[in-house]
Scaffold this motif. Structure first.
Motif, PDB file in Angstrom:
ATOM      1  N   PRO A  85      69.809  83.478  64.755  1.00 37.13           N
ATOM      2  CA  PRO A  85      71.146  82.928  64.514  1.00 37.13           C
ATOM      3  C   PRO A  85      71.116  81.917  63.378  1.00 37.13           C
ATOM      4  O   PRO A  85      70.129  81.209  63.169  1.00 37.13           O
ATOM      5  CB  PRO A  85      71.497  82.268  65.856  1.00 37.13           C
ATOM      6  CG  PRO A  85      70.671  82.999  66.864  1.00 37.13           C
ATOM      7  CD  PRO A  85      69.377  83.327  66.156  1.00 37.13           C
ATOM      8  N   ALA A  90      80.575  81.430  64.321  1.00 39.93           N
ATOM      9  CA  ALA A  90      80.225  82.385  65.372  1.00 39.93           C
ATOM     10  C   ALA A  90      79.822  83.725  64.772  1.00 39.93           C
ATOM     11  O   ALA A  90      80.442  84.208  63.821  1.00 39.93           O
ATOM     12  CB  ALA A  90      81.414  82.570  66.322  1.00 39.93           C
ATOM     13  N   GLY A  91      78.778  84.314  65.342  1.00 42.10           N
ATOM     14  CA  GLY A  91      78.338  85.636  64.915  1.00 42.10           C
ATOM     15  C   GLY A  91      77.487  85.670  63.676  1.00 42.10           C
ATOM     16  O   GLY A  91      77.130  86.752  63.204  1.00 42.10           O
ATOM     17  N   ARG A 146      77.608  88.065  59.046  1.00 45.46           N
ATOM     18  CA  ARG A 146      78.452  87.713  60.198  1.00 45.46           C
ATOM     19  C   ARG A 146      78.816  88.982  60.945  1.00 45.46           C
ATOM     20  O   ARG A 146      79.433  89.895  60.379  1.00 45.46           O
ATOM     21  CB  ARG A 146      79.713  86.978  59.761  1.00 45.46           C
ATOM     22  CG  ARG A 146      80.560  86.479  60.959  1.00 45.46           C
ATOM     23  CD  ARG A 146      81.701  85.593  60.505  1.00 45.46           C
ATOM     24  NE  ARG A 146      82.776  86.362  59.925  1.00 45.46           N
ATOM     25  CZ  ARG A 146      83.797  86.876  60.621  1.00 45.46           C
ATOM     26  NH1 ARG A 146      83.854  86.718  61.937  1.00 45.46           N
ATOM     27  NH2 ARG A 146      84.742  87.557  60.000  1.00 45.46           N
ATOM     28  N   ASP A 150      80.141  90.357  68.741  1.00 47.46           N
ATOM     29  CA  ASP A 150      78.910  89.745  69.255  1.00 47.46           C
ATOM     30  C   ASP A 150      78.071  90.724  70.069  1.00 47.46           C
ATOM     31  O   ASP A 150      76.861  90.545  70.221  1.00 47.46           O
ATOM     32  CB  ASP A 150      79.248  88.525  70.122  1.00 47.46           C
ATOM     33  CG  ASP A 150      79.753  87.347  69.295  1.00 47.46           C
ATOM     34  OD1 ASP A 150      79.479  87.331  68.081  1.00 47.46           O
ATOM     35  OD2 ASP A 150      80.405  86.456  69.870  1.00 47.46           O
TER      36      ASP A 150
END
Length: 347
Positions: A85, A90-91, A146, A150
């Motif tokens: 990550p 996010a993602g 990205r 998810d």
């Protein structure tokens, strides 16, 4: 120190392409001290080698299905290997993108006709690995990507087997340890692959305790060192976490038996820095002052790799004699191969 010292001839036929039929069937070359001759056992015999009060420490990191096969809007195939990550929302992941030079920042990648990922620029302030996969910006094709979903790795991803494994794996669980809990690795902590629940139970019945660490095994772990001198190598970093109860168990243990080089790296990083979690760039080689680990269970490693240098630091020049013996006796090498159990030099 010249890196040539850590070269040896590894025949392709010695590289295991499949795991043993049963996890603990793997052979185990035992050399716990400098004086006694090595013994040829199997990992199933480990409980007989342990003593009450010994502590087995294992890496509970889980391999993520990090290899994604996607396409550009033009139809061109693109492969992502998710590494870890990343900052950026996010993602977001740091990933290897291949072919990197053909995937410019801003490119949208598709899975089954639906948008799946957006490619951004190279990571900022992070080492670019061992370089030159495709000559693109970002060194070795590393980008920030990205994921638009998810759940994409679980729904579309494949386990990223090492490049020297050329046969498909019938059961993907055989590239996960029975200890695997926390997703984060892109390669298995391979010494742990030899354990099953039955073996763990027999180790405990022998009087050995079990403790865990978490080190997210990165892609660079198995890469050969490319500098001529060991001291010139820039070590990759990996995320680690060592629970306080694990270090407390190490302090009271008769012997600390690390299952795998990744476990050694986590334990010794925590001991050297006093930090129980974070990123470690610890490079274990030469006369490293081990503070925690007494015995190491490990597979046989690639020539000129940082893992082999760690083994040399742990057991000294004996590694070469043991590797020569293992090759002569038909032991299987690397991730799906056999193991050796060695004591630390000077004990």
């Amino acid at each position: 120190m010249e890196l040539d010292r850590f070269d040896y001839d590894l025949p392709a036929a010695a590289i295991a392409q499949r795991p043993a039929r049963r996890r603990s069937d793997a052979r185990m070359l035992v050399a716990l001290d400098d004086e006694a001759p090595p013994r040829h056992l199997t990992v199933a015999d480990l409980p007989a080698v342990l003593e009450p009060g010994d502590l087995l420490v294992v890496n509970e990191s889980r391999v993520i299905p990090a290899r994604l096969k996607l396409r550009k809007a033009t139809g061109g195939a693109v492969e992502l290997l998710l590494l870890e990550p990343a900052a950026g929302g996010a993602g977001c992941w740091e990933a290897l993108v291949r072919p990197g030079r053909r995937v410019t920042p801003g490119t949208t990648l598709f899975a089954g006709g639906s948008p799946a990922a957006e490619v951004r620029g190279p990571p900022v302030g992070r080492r670019g690995g061992h370089g030159g996969h495709d000559g693109s910006q970002g060194g070795d094709g590393r980008r920030i990507v990205r994921l638009l979903d998810d759940a994409l790795p679980e729904s579309q991803g494949q386990l990223p087997l090492p490049p020297y494994i050329h046969e498909p794996l019938d059961d993907p669980d055989r590239y996960q340890t029975v200890f695997a809990r926390r997703p984060g690795s892109v390669a298995a902590p391979t010494a742990g692959l030899h354990f099953d629940a039955e073996l763990v139970g027999r180790c405990r019945a022998r009087g050995a305790e079990l403790a865990t660490v978490d080190l997210a095994v990165g892609q660079d772990t198995f890469q050969p060192i490319t500098t001529g001198r060991v001291e010139d190598h820039s070590m990759h970093t990996e995320r680690y976490s060592v629970p306080a109860p694990t270090l407390e168990a190490c302090d009271r243990a008769r012997r600390v038996v690390a299952v795998g080089t990744t476990t050694v790296r986590a334990l010794e990083s925590a001991a050297a820095t006093g930090e129980l979690c974070g990123r470690t760039s610890l490079f274990i080689h030469s006369r490293f002052p081990f503070r925690v680990v007494d015995v190491l269970l490990t597979n046989f490693h690639l020539p000129r790799s940082s893992l082999l240098l760690l083994v040399d630091a742990f057991c000294g020049e004996r590694w070469r004699t043991l590797y020569e013996l293992a090759l002569a006796e038909g032991y299987r090498f690397l991730s799906f191969g056999d193991a050796m159990l060695v004591g630390r030099t000077g004990q």
